[in-house]
Design a protein around this motif. Structure first.
Motif, mmCIF file in Angstrom:
data_model
loop_
_atom_site.group_PDB
_atom_site.id
_atom_site.type_symbol
_atom_site.label_atom_id
_atom_site.label_comp_id
_atom_site.label_asym_id
_atom_site.label_seq_id
_atom_site.Cartn_x
_atom_site.Cartn_y
_atom_site.Cartn_z
ATOM 1 N N MET A 1 0.851 -1.170 0.000
ATOM 2 C CA MET A 1 0.000 0.000 0.000
ATOM 3 C C MET A 1 0.900 1.237 0.000
ATOM 4 S SD MET A 1 -2.932 1.117 2.737
ATOM 5 C CE MET A 1 -3.622 -0.513 2.665
ATOM 6 N N SER A 2 0.599 2.162 -0.896
ATOM 7 C CA SER A 2 1.391 3.389 -0.939
ATOM 8 C C SER A 2 0.542 4.554 -1.430
ATOM 9 C CB SER A 2 2.621 3.205 -1.823
ATOM 10 O OG SER A 2 2.228 2.917 -3.145
ATOM 11 N N ILE A 3 1.005 5.755 -1.126
ATOM 12 C CA ILE A 3 0.298 6.980 -1.490
ATOM 13 C C ILE A 3 0.623 7.359 -2.925
ATOM 14 C CG2 ILE A 3 0.143 9.453 -1.013
ATOM 15 C CD1 ILE A 3 0.631 8.726 1.956
ATOM 16 N N ALA A 4 -0.424 7.596 -3.707
ATOM 17 C CA ALA A 4 -0.254 8.016 -5.093
ATOM 18 C C ALA A 4 -0.181 9.538 -5.203
ATOM 19 C CB ALA A 4 -1.400 7.490 -5.950
ATOM 20 N N ARG A 5 -1.051 10.238 -4.429
ATOM 21 C CA ARG A 5 -1.058 11.699 -4.523
ATOM 22 C C ARG A 5 -1.889 12.296 -3.401
ATOM 23 N NH1 ARG A 5 -5.687 13.989 -8.057
ATOM 24 N NH2 ARG A 5 -7.226 12.337 -7.986
ATOM 25 N N ARG A 6 -1.637 13.556 -3.126
ATOM 26 C CA ARG A 6 -2.453 14.321 -2.184
ATOM 27 C C ARG A 6 -3.726 14.734 -2.912
ATOM 28 N NH1 ARG A 6 0.889 17.863 0.111
ATOM 29 N NH2 ARG A 6 0.567 17.133 2.233
ATOM 30 N N ILE A 7 -4.816 14.759 -2.195
ATOM 31 C CA ILE A 7 -6.090 15.233 -2.738
ATOM 32 C C ILE A 7 -6.359 16.599 -2.114
ATOM 33 C CG2 ILE A 7 -8.580 14.789 -2.884
ATOM 34 C CD1 ILE A 7 -6.933 12.784 -4.449
ATOM 35 N N GLY A 8 -6.435 17.622 -2.937
ATOM 36 C CA GLY A 8 -6.704 18.964 -2.431
ATOM 37 C C GLY A 8 -5.440 19.709 -2.069
ATOM 38 N N ALA A 9 -5.639 20.803 -1.360
ATOM 39 C CA ALA A 9 -4.548 21.697 -0.990
ATOM 40 C C ALA A 9 -3.744 21.129 0.175
ATOM 41 C CB ALA A 9 -5.117 23.066 -0.612
ATOM 42 N N SER A 10 -2.469 21.452 0.210
ATOM 43 C CA SER A 10 -1.615 21.020 1.316
ATOM 44 C C SER A 10 -1.996 21.802 2.578
ATOM 45 C CB SER A 10 -0.142 21.282 0.982
ATOM 46 O OG SER A 10 0.116 22.670 1.008
ATOM 47 N N PRO A 11 -1.593 21.303 3.744
ATOM 48 C CA PRO A 11 -1.870 22.061 4.968
ATOM 49 C C PRO A 11 -1.345 23.499 4.899
ATOM 50 C CG PRO A 11 -1.204 19.843 5.544
ATOM 51 C CD PRO A 11 -0.999 19.995 4.048
ATOM 52 N N ARG A 12 -0.159 23.686 4.370
ATOM 53 C CA ARG A 12 0.407 25.038 4.266
ATOM 54 C C ARG A 12 -0.479 25.922 3.379
ATOM 55 N NH1 ARG A 12 5.007 26.762 5.876
ATOM 56 N NH2 ARG A 12 6.015 24.730 5.915
ATOM 57 N N GLU A 13 -0.980 25.371 2.267
ATOM 58 C CA GLU A 13 -1.855 26.146 1.373
ATOM 59 C C GLU A 13 -3.183 26.491 2.048
ATOM 60 O OE1 GLU A 13 -0.860 24.621 -3.092
ATOM 61 O OE2 GLU A 13 -1.686 23.111 -1.714
ATOM 62 N N ARG A 14 -3.594 25.683 3.024
ATOM 63 C CA ARG A 14 -4.835 25.942 3.760
ATOM 64 C C ARG A 14 -4.607 26.811 4.983
ATOM 65 N NH1 ARG A 14 -5.142 20.452 3.383
ATOM 66 N NH2 ARG A 14 -5.209 20.294 5.651
ATOM 67 N N GLY A 15 -3.375 27.298 5.201
ATOM 68 C CA GLY A 15 -3.115 28.246 6.264
ATOM 69 C C GLY A 15 -2.461 27.698 7.513
#
Length: 78
Positions: A1-15
């Motif tokens: 099992m592995s991560i393919a991609r982030r969904i949505g904005a990163s935490p930094r982009e969300r403030g």
């Protein structure tokens, strides 16, 4: 099992001040999703609808509205 991609904005982009410890959503290589959120199982389990249940290995995880709404565009329709 592995991560393919982030969904949505990163935490930094969300403030997030540090950009490191905030809710997050990831798509896995098998098409499933993984969520980082706050474990609220103890608070919410008794409030689940009668047709909902969780297994011992499952947790009720809360993410912010912003995390999910900013991810909406990245979530596939099917």
């Amino acid at each position: 099992m592995s991560i393919a991609r982030r969904i949505g904005a990163s935490p930094r982009e969300r403030g997030s001040a540090t950009g490191q410890s905030c809710p997050d959503i990831f798509e896995l290589h098998d098409g499933d999703f993984a969520v980082i959120g706050t474990d609220r199982t103890a608070e919410l389990e008794s409030a689940l609808p009668v047709d909902a249940a969780r297994a011992d290995y499952e947790r009720i995880v809360v993410i912010t509205r912003s995390t999910l709404t900013r991810a909406k565009a990245d979530i596939p329709d099917a």
